[in-house]
Design a protein around this motif. Structure first.
Motif, mmCIF file in Angstrom:
data_model
loop_
_atom_site.group_PDB
_atom_site.id
_atom_site.type_symbol
_atom_site.label_atom_id
_atom_site.label_comp_id
_atom_site.label_asym_id
_atom_site.label_seq_id
_atom_site.Cartn_x
_atom_site.Cartn_y
_atom_site.Cartn_z
ATOM 1 N N MET A 1 8.352 56.044 -49.093
ATOM 2 C CA MET A 1 7.445 55.099 -48.473
ATOM 3 C C MET A 1 8.213 54.370 -47.376
ATOM 4 S SD MET A 1 5.868 53.556 -52.039
ATOM 5 C CE MET A 1 4.628 52.560 -51.216
ATOM 6 N N GLU A 2 7.692 54.417 -46.138
ATOM 7 C CA GLU A 2 8.410 53.826 -45.012
ATOM 8 C C GLU A 2 7.446 53.030 -44.132
ATOM 9 O OE1 GLU A 2 11.482 55.129 -41.408
ATOM 10 O OE2 GLU A 2 10.395 56.658 -42.552
ATOM 11 N N VAL A 3 7.773 51.760 -43.922
ATOM 12 C CA VAL A 3 6.982 50.892 -43.054
ATOM 13 C C VAL A 3 7.538 50.995 -41.635
ATOM 14 C CG1 VAL A 3 6.263 48.531 -42.566
ATOM 15 C CG2 VAL A 3 6.391 49.333 -44.928
ATOM 16 N N SER A 4 6.644 51.181 -40.660
ATOM 17 C CA SER A 4 7.062 51.333 -39.270
ATOM 18 C C SER A 4 7.692 50.051 -38.738
ATOM 19 C CB SER A 4 5.855 51.712 -38.409
ATOM 20 O OG SER A 4 4.857 50.692 -38.474
ATOM 21 N N GLU A 5 8.397 50.176 -37.611
ATOM 22 C CA GLU A 5 9.097 49.033 -37.019
ATOM 23 C C GLU A 5 8.158 47.888 -36.665
ATOM 24 O OE1 GLU A 5 12.286 48.337 -36.587
ATOM 25 O OE2 GLU A 5 12.882 50.168 -37.620
ATOM 26 N N ASP A 6 6.920 48.235 -36.239
ATOM 27 C CA ASP A 6 5.973 47.174 -35.874
ATOM 28 C C ASP A 6 5.230 46.613 -37.081
ATOM 29 O OD1 ASP A 6 4.197 49.165 -36.541
ATOM 30 O OD2 ASP A 6 3.361 49.410 -34.528
ATOM 31 N N GLY A 7 5.500 47.168 -38.265
ATOM 32 C CA GLY A 7 4.869 46.650 -39.484
ATOM 33 C C GLY A 7 3.404 47.009 -39.618
ATOM 34 N N GLY A 8 2.900 47.924 -38.785
ATOM 35 C CA GLY A 8 1.475 48.228 -38.816
ATOM 36 C C GLY A 8 1.101 49.499 -39.551
ATOM 37 N N SER A 9 2.088 50.305 -39.934
ATOM 38 C CA SER A 9 1.788 51.580 -40.588
ATOM 39 C C SER A 9 2.731 51.806 -41.766
ATOM 40 C CB SER A 9 1.930 52.749 -39.602
ATOM 41 O OG SER A 9 1.020 52.620 -38.526
ATOM 42 N N LEU A 10 2.190 52.407 -42.810
ATOM 43 C CA LEU A 10 2.987 52.847 -43.947
ATOM 44 C C LEU A 10 2.938 54.366 -43.977
ATOM 45 C CD1 LEU A 10 4.551 52.407 -46.607
ATOM 46 C CD2 LEU A 10 2.334 52.281 -47.781
ATOM 47 N N HIS A 11 4.108 54.994 -43.845
ATOM 48 C CA HIS A 11 4.205 56.449 -43.870
ATOM 49 C C HIS A 11 4.673 56.882 -45.253
ATOM 50 C CE1 HIS A 11 3.782 56.180 -39.541
ATOM 51 N NE2 HIS A 11 4.851 55.402 -39.479
ATOM 52 N N LEU A 12 3.930 57.801 -45.852
ATOM 53 C CA LEU A 12 4.291 58.318 -47.169
ATOM 54 C C LEU A 12 4.595 59.798 -47.063
ATOM 55 C CD1 LEU A 12 1.447 56.374 -47.605
ATOM 56 C CD2 LEU A 12 2.534 56.327 -49.845
ATOM 57 N N SER A 13 5.589 60.238 -47.796
ATOM 58 C CA SER A 13 5.920 61.658 -47.789
ATOM 59 C C SER A 13 6.357 62.098 -49.175
ATOM 60 C CB SER A 13 7.022 61.963 -46.765
ATOM 61 O OG SER A 13 8.219 61.284 -47.106
ATOM 62 N N GLY A 14 6.068 63.357 -49.486
ATOM 63 C CA GLY A 14 6.476 63.945 -50.760
ATOM 64 C C GLY A 14 6.974 65.356 -50.532
ATOM 65 N N PHE A 15 7.952 65.796 -51.351
ATOM 66 C CA PHE A 15 8.545 67.111 -51.150
ATOM 67 C C PHE A 15 9.131 67.600 -52.471
ATOM 68 C CE2 PHE A 15 12.173 69.608 -48.970
ATOM 69 C CZ PHE A 15 11.388 70.738 -48.852
ATOM 70 N N ASP A 16 8.822 68.862 -52.836
ATOM 71 C CA ASP A 16 9.390 69.439 -54.062
ATOM 72 C C ASP A 16 10.133 70.738 -53.751
ATOM 73 O OD1 ASP A 16 7.393 71.221 -53.538
ATOM 74 O OD2 ASP A 16 6.327 70.962 -55.434
ATOM 75 N N TYR A 17 10.589 70.876 -52.521
ATOM 76 C CA TYR A 17 11.298 72.049 -52.011
ATOM 77 C C TYR A 17 10.384 73.259 -51.812
ATOM 78 C CZ TYR A 17 15.662 69.547 -52.732
ATOM 79 O OH TYR A 17 16.675 68.617 -52.677
ATOM 80 N N GLU A 18 9.129 73.169 -52.200
ATOM 81 C CA GLU A 18 8.142 74.210 -51.926
ATOM 82 C C GLU A 18 7.046 73.679 -51.008
ATOM 83 O OE1 GLU A 18 8.151 77.385 -52.839
ATOM 84 O OE2 GLU A 18 10.032 77.240 -53.939
ATOM 85 N N VAL A 19 6.514 72.503 -51.368
ATOM 86 C CA VAL A 19 5.413 71.889 -50.631
ATOM 87 C C VAL A 19 5.859 70.520 -50.124
ATOM 88 C CG1 VAL A 19 3.021 71.098 -50.723
ATOM 89 C CG2 VAL A 19 3.756 73.044 -52.127
ATOM 90 N N SER A 20 5.559 70.215 -48.885
ATOM 91 C CA SER A 20 5.800 68.875 -48.349
ATOM 92 C C SER A 20 4.490 68.319 -47.814
ATOM 93 C CB SER A 20 6.847 68.900 -47.225
ATOM 94 O OG SER A 20 6.297 69.408 -46.023
#
Length: 350
Positions: A1-20
């Protein structure tokens, strides 16, 4: 979970080495930052939160998630342990999200769930010019849906075998009335393209969501040759009444017990059970042309095939009682080819 520098967006990512998978959502945040939490647990928590604003706060190695009166505390993991996500392959074209979602939902129930045969657990995406075919099989049935898409290269002729479960999960989050960009690891091959050796990656991008998955490294069956070209009988049936009748009659049948259908002019009789077992019989009206025929199928295979037909009525095409039958939608215009075909192998009955 990563909040952008301007604080306006939350980026979420998931990865299990097969699917991202990556996605973004608009937020109000006091400061940027990133943290790593168990993805499956986070998803279960969010799915069960009450409606309203969700608050996410950090407290040292802990992250606090609250909504309404519900509060959860998760322990974060070392961010440096998280692997780099794979990049997107090159875009090969786009397809309407609504049509692609419908095609995947029609076809993937026919994919096998037996992981000992990886090829059968996949959905085969066959790209040829501006036509995309989505195909799946478990050896006893084959589902094929044909649809239009917009290729980057009009002469494209390439295919990819995608894990069916991953593809089904991917289309659940697509935005309706939008397009899905499809990316595939390809290399130039003469005047066309071919799958890039060793990479085996496909990507789907829709709005703020991006998914990649490794391809199944296996050849798919020559599915087109399995479909009969001539039939000895055809029934045109109203899909919903037939599906409901199948479900009722199948109440007395086990999963692998055959449900028998006898087609004659104007009628089909459904039967299940025999002898000292529970029995059920029901007759419904159909339009039938050809010699009378008695066939038997697994009830769930019938429901899967007929349930995938989008038209109000369906064609049921037969050759012989022990040879494959083919179910299709009824095209809107006479003379057009059906967009969905479902081949199913009958069961032998004594």
């Amino acid at each position: 979970m990563e909040v952008s520098e301007d604080g306006g967006s939350l980026h979420l990512s998931g990865f299990d080495y097969e699917v991202s998978t990556r996605a973004s959502v608009e937020v109000l945040s006091e400061e940027p930052g990133a943290l790593l939490v168990p993805g499956r647990l986070l998803a279960e928590i969010v799915n069960n939160l009450p409606s309203g604003t969700v608050y996410i706060d950090t407290d040292g190695p802990k992250v606090l998630i609250s909504a309404g009166a519900a509060k959860f505390t998760l322990i974060t993991m070392p961010l440096e342990d998280y692997p780099s996500l794979p990049g997107m392959p090159g875009k090969i074209g786009s397809v309407p999200a609504d049509a692609f979602t419908a095609a995947v939902r029609q076809v993937t129930p026919a994919a096998s769930r037996d992981d000992t045969l990886p090829m059968l657990t996949g959905a085969y995406l066959d790209f040829s010019g501006d036509t995309l075919k989505v195909v799946a099989t478990d050896r006893y049935r084959i589902a094929v849906r044909e649809l239009w898409w917009r290729p980057e290269d009009p002469g494209i002729d390439v295919a990819a075998l995608v894990p069916a479960r991953t593809l089904a999960n991917t289309v659940r989050g697509l935005i309706n009335q939008s397009n899905v960009d499809i990316a595939l690891s390809t290399v130039p091959l003469g005047e066309g393209v071919s799958l890039s050796p060793g990479e085996g990656m496909i990507g789907f991008e829709n709005g703020v969501r991006r998914t990649t998955t490794r391809l199944i490294d296996s050849d798919f069956i020559k599915y087109a040759t399995w479909f009969p070209t001539e039939f000895s009988g055809r029934a045109e049936v109203a899909v919903s009444p037939l599906v409901e009748a199948i479900k009722r009659v199948a109440l007395v049948a086990d999963r692998n017990t055959p449900l028998r259908l006898a087609f004659t002019e104007g009628e089909v009789v459904l039967e299940a059970g025999s002898g000292d077992d529970a029995q059920a019989v029901e007759a419904i009206e159909v339009g039938y042309q050809g010699d009378p025929i008695r066939v038997a199928f697994r009830p769930d295979y019938l429901v899967d095939g007929l349930g995938a037909v989008e038209s109000d009525t369906a064609y049921l095409n037969f050759t012989e009682p022990i040879k494959p039958a083919v179910f299709t939608d009824v095209p809107a215009k006479e003379g057009e080819e059906p967009s969905f075909r479902y081949l199913v192998q009958p069961l032998r009955v004594t």
